[in-house]
Design an enzyme around this catalytic site. Structure first.
Site, PDB file in Angstrom:
ATOM      1  N   SER A  57       2.241  -5.733   2.736  1.00  0.00           N
ATOM      2  CA  SER A  57       3.320  -5.591   3.173  1.00  0.00           C
ATOM      3  C   SER A  57       4.392  -6.593   2.134  1.00  0.00           C
ATOM      4  O   SER A  57       5.477  -7.100   2.823  1.00  0.00           O
ATOM      5  CB  SER A  57       3.459  -6.399   4.666  1.00  0.00           C
ATOM      6  OG  SER A  57       2.992  -7.592   4.631  1.00  0.00           O
ATOM      7  N   SER A 112       2.694 -11.932   8.433  1.00  0.00           N
ATOM      8  CA  SER A 112       1.809 -10.642   8.285  1.00  0.00           C
ATOM      9  C   SER A 112       0.414 -10.951   8.565  1.00  0.00           C
ATOM     10  O   SER A 112      -0.307 -11.487   7.694  1.00  0.00           O
ATOM     11  CB  SER A 112       2.144 -10.509   6.904  1.00  0.00           C
ATOM     12  OG  SER A 112       1.033  -9.908   6.285  1.00  0.00           O
ATOM     13  N   HIS A 123       3.153   1.546  10.896  1.00  0.00           N
ATOM     14  CA  HIS A 123       2.408   1.373  12.032  1.00  0.00           C
ATOM     15  C   HIS A 123       2.494   2.471  12.993  1.00  0.00           C
ATOM     16  O   HIS A 123       1.735   2.788  14.094  1.00  0.00           O
ATOM     17  CB  HIS A 123       2.804   0.362  12.779  1.00  0.00           C
ATOM     18  CG  HIS A 123       2.364  -1.021  12.032  1.00  0.00           C
ATOM     19  ND1 HIS A 123       1.720  -1.335  10.968  1.00  0.00           N
ATOM     20  CD2 HIS A 123       3.096  -2.341  11.953  1.00  0.00           C
ATOM     21  CE1 HIS A 123       1.582  -2.533  10.684  1.00  0.00           C
ATOM     22  NE2 HIS A 123       2.672  -3.168  11.171  1.00  0.00           N
ATOM     23  N   HIS A 125      -2.074  -5.452  17.979  1.00  0.00           N
ATOM     24  CA  HIS A 125      -1.465  -4.868  16.837  1.00  0.00           C
ATOM     25  C   HIS A 125      -0.608  -3.671  17.139  1.00  0.00           C
ATOM     26  O   HIS A 125      -1.138  -2.827  17.971  1.00  0.00           O
ATOM     27  CB  HIS A 125      -2.458  -4.498  15.509  1.00  0.00           C
ATOM     28  CG  HIS A 125      -1.929  -4.241  14.309  1.00  0.00           C
ATOM     29  ND1 HIS A 125      -1.173  -2.946  14.010  1.00  0.00           N
ATOM     30  CD2 HIS A 125      -1.833  -4.918  13.231  1.00  0.00           C
ATOM     31  CE1 HIS A 125      -0.945  -3.243  12.700  1.00  0.00           C
ATOM     32  NE2 HIS A 125      -1.287  -4.255  12.431  1.00  0.00           N
ATOM     33  N   GLU A 154       0.194  -1.027  15.543  1.00  0.00           N
ATOM     34  CA  GLU A 154      -0.734   0.259  15.275  1.00  0.00           C
ATOM     35  C   GLU A 154      -1.467   0.805  16.428  1.00  0.00           C
ATOM     36  O   GLU A 154      -1.464   1.865  16.804  1.00  0.00           O
ATOM     37  CB  GLU A 154      -1.348   0.214  13.929  1.00  0.00           C
ATOM     38  CG  GLU A 154      -2.208   1.278  13.619  1.00  0.00           C
ATOM     39  CD  GLU A 154      -3.265   1.249  12.317  1.00  0.00           C
ATOM     40  OE1 GLU A 154      -2.734   0.765  11.405  1.00  0.00           O
ATOM     41  OE2 GLU A 154      -4.394   1.703  12.771  1.00  0.00           O
ATOM     42  N   CYS A 208      -8.631   1.949   6.320  1.00  0.00           N
ATOM     43  CA  CYS A 208      -7.834   2.271   5.181  1.00  0.00           C
ATOM     44  C   CYS A 208      -8.454   1.715   3.935  1.00  0.00           C
ATOM     45  O   CYS A 208      -8.700   0.473   4.031  1.00  0.00           O
ATOM     46  CB  CYS A 208      -6.562   2.008   5.309  1.00  0.00           C
ATOM     47  SG  CYS A 208      -5.735   2.287   3.612  1.00  0.00           S
ATOM     48  N   CYS A 228       0.943  -1.283  -0.090  1.00  0.00           N
ATOM     49  CA  CYS A 228       0.002   0.045   0.167  1.00  0.00           C
ATOM     50  C   CYS A 228       0.878   1.175   0.088  1.00  0.00           C
ATOM     51  O   CYS A 228       2.120   1.026   0.269  1.00  0.00           O
ATOM     52  CB  CYS A 228      -0.741  -0.151   1.334  1.00  0.00           C
ATOM     53  SG  CYS A 228       0.231  -0.173   2.769  1.00  0.00           S
ATOM     54  N   ASN A 236      -2.135  -8.918   7.682  1.00  0.00           N
ATOM     55  CA  ASN A 236      -2.938  -8.789   6.475  1.00  0.00           C
ATOM     56  C   ASN A 236      -2.760  -9.847   5.451  1.00  0.00           C
ATOM     57  O   ASN A 236      -4.065 -10.070   4.643  1.00  0.00           O
ATOM     58  CB  ASN A 236      -2.685  -7.293   5.941  1.00  0.00           C
ATOM     59  CG  ASN A 236      -1.403  -7.286   5.147  1.00  0.00           C
ATOM     60  OD1 ASN A 236      -1.652  -7.593   3.843  1.00  0.00           O
ATOM     61  ND2 ASN A 236      -0.562  -6.814   5.651  1.00  0.00           N
TER      62      ASN A 236
HETATM   63  S1  SF4 Z   1      -3.220   3.258   6.528  1.00  0.00           S
HETATM   64 FE1  SF4 Z   1      -2.010   1.191   6.778  1.00  0.00          FE
HETATM   65  S2  SF4 Z   1      -2.600   0.123   4.904  1.00  0.00           S
HETATM   66 FE2  SF4 Z   1      -3.422   2.307   4.524  1.00  0.00          FE
HETATM   67  S3  SF4 Z   1      -1.907   3.126   3.416  1.00  0.00           S
HETATM   68 FE3  SF4 Z   1      -1.350   3.550   5.305  1.00  0.00          FE
HETATM   69  S4  SF4 Z   1      -0.041   1.830   6.012  1.00  0.00           S
HETATM   70 FE4  SF4 Z   1      -1.096   0.970   4.124  1.00  0.00          FE
END
Ligand code: SF4
Length: 287
Positions: free
Chosen positions: A266, A222, A73, A123, A125, A194, A14, A224
């Protein structure tokens, strides 16, 4: 007839992860010394190892000197405070979308509001978001927790979500929380999931419905990628999660006419390309 290989419309890095990786690559290209990442830069062991060989080590703790890159994150305020105290240079790879969640959390806490984070408490984040709220946040990761959540009449509730949280689970949880909305003084929901992960998940689901087998590329660590594989399994009976090309056994694809390919947010493009090349090789071998 040869096996058809179809790539998902959206897959791989991403923009937030891409940005963090590029920051490290720029430091390597500039031959910067003593460069570290704060934890693995992404949940992909091959990319982490590649950087390690180029002199960039992943550290869970702050080093004594040098430059530290924050991954997408993000990190909590203590990290920045300690880095400043030690005179460590910080290159901030926090995704701008994650920064937005951190700001909402910090503002909600400063205003004395009740912050709810819909996400996985383990997580990184989410852990950083909770730190930005001074530890004053409740993390709800499932329906049972949403059921037992009790608001107070003078609560001003502010709700955010982990950026990579699954939309379906979010709807389930928020649906339960909203039933208690009338009991609170104030209520604000911020939609912070996101669209990058949603686009990847939707594209994977769409493709998985139309193929005989799906290959999902990405780290086993990972979340995701593991989740992407699970989504594919709901739509396709043959799903293979591989980290690298040599994990893939062409024999798995016997009888497959259409094979789909996707990768977690990722997963670096060079690993996806290697798996694609291996699939081309399998194409000639499978019957
Ligand atoms: S919020 Fe998370 S999934 Fe979305 S672009 Fe940013 S890093 Fe990537």
């Amino acid at each position: 007839m040869a096996m058809e290989i179809i790539k998902a419309e959206f897959m791989g890095f991403c923009y937030g992860v891409k940005r963090a990786i590029e920051l490290v690559e720029r430091l390597i290209a500039g031959q910067e010394k003593d460069v570290y990442t704060y934890g693995p830069i992404i949940h992909n062991p091959q990319q982490v190892e590649k950087f390690r060989r180029l002199g960039v080590e992943a550290r869970e703790l702050l080093p004594d000197r040098g430059t530290v890159v924050v991954r997408s994150h993000g990190a909590g305020p203590d990290f920045y405070r300690q880095a400043a105290e030690r005179g460590i240079r910080v290159v901030d790879g926090t995704c701008p979308d994650v920064k937005r969640v951190q700001s909402i959390a910090a503002e909600a806490a400063a205003a004395g509001n009740r912050l709810v984070v819909i996400g996985d408490r383990n997580h990184p984040e989410v852990q950083a978001v909770v730190e930005w709220a001074g530890g004053q946040a409740e993390v709800i990761g499932g329906r049972a927790q949403a059921d037992s959540w009790r608001p107070q009449t003078d609560d001003n509730v502010v709700i955010v979500a982990q950026t990579t949280f699954e939309q379906v689970d979010y709807c389930d949880i928020i649906g339960v929380l909203r039933q208690k909305r009338s009991l609170c003084r104030g209520w604000v929901e911020h939609q912070t999931i996101c669209s990058s992960s949603q686009k990847r998940q939707q594209a994977a689901r769409r493709l998985a419905l139309t193929v005989d087998a799906m290959v999902v590329v990405g780290g086993r660590n990972s979340a995701n990628t593991v989740h992407l594989a699970a989504i594919c399994r709901e739509a396709c009976p043959r799903v293979y999660h591989v980290e690298v090309a040599h994990d893939l056994d062409c024999a798995w694809l016997a009888g497959v006419k259409r094979c789909g390919l996707t990768a977690g947010a990722s997963t670096p493009q060079w690993l996806v390309d290697e798996v694609y090349d291996k699939l081309l090789q399998c194409e000639g071998e499978v019957k």
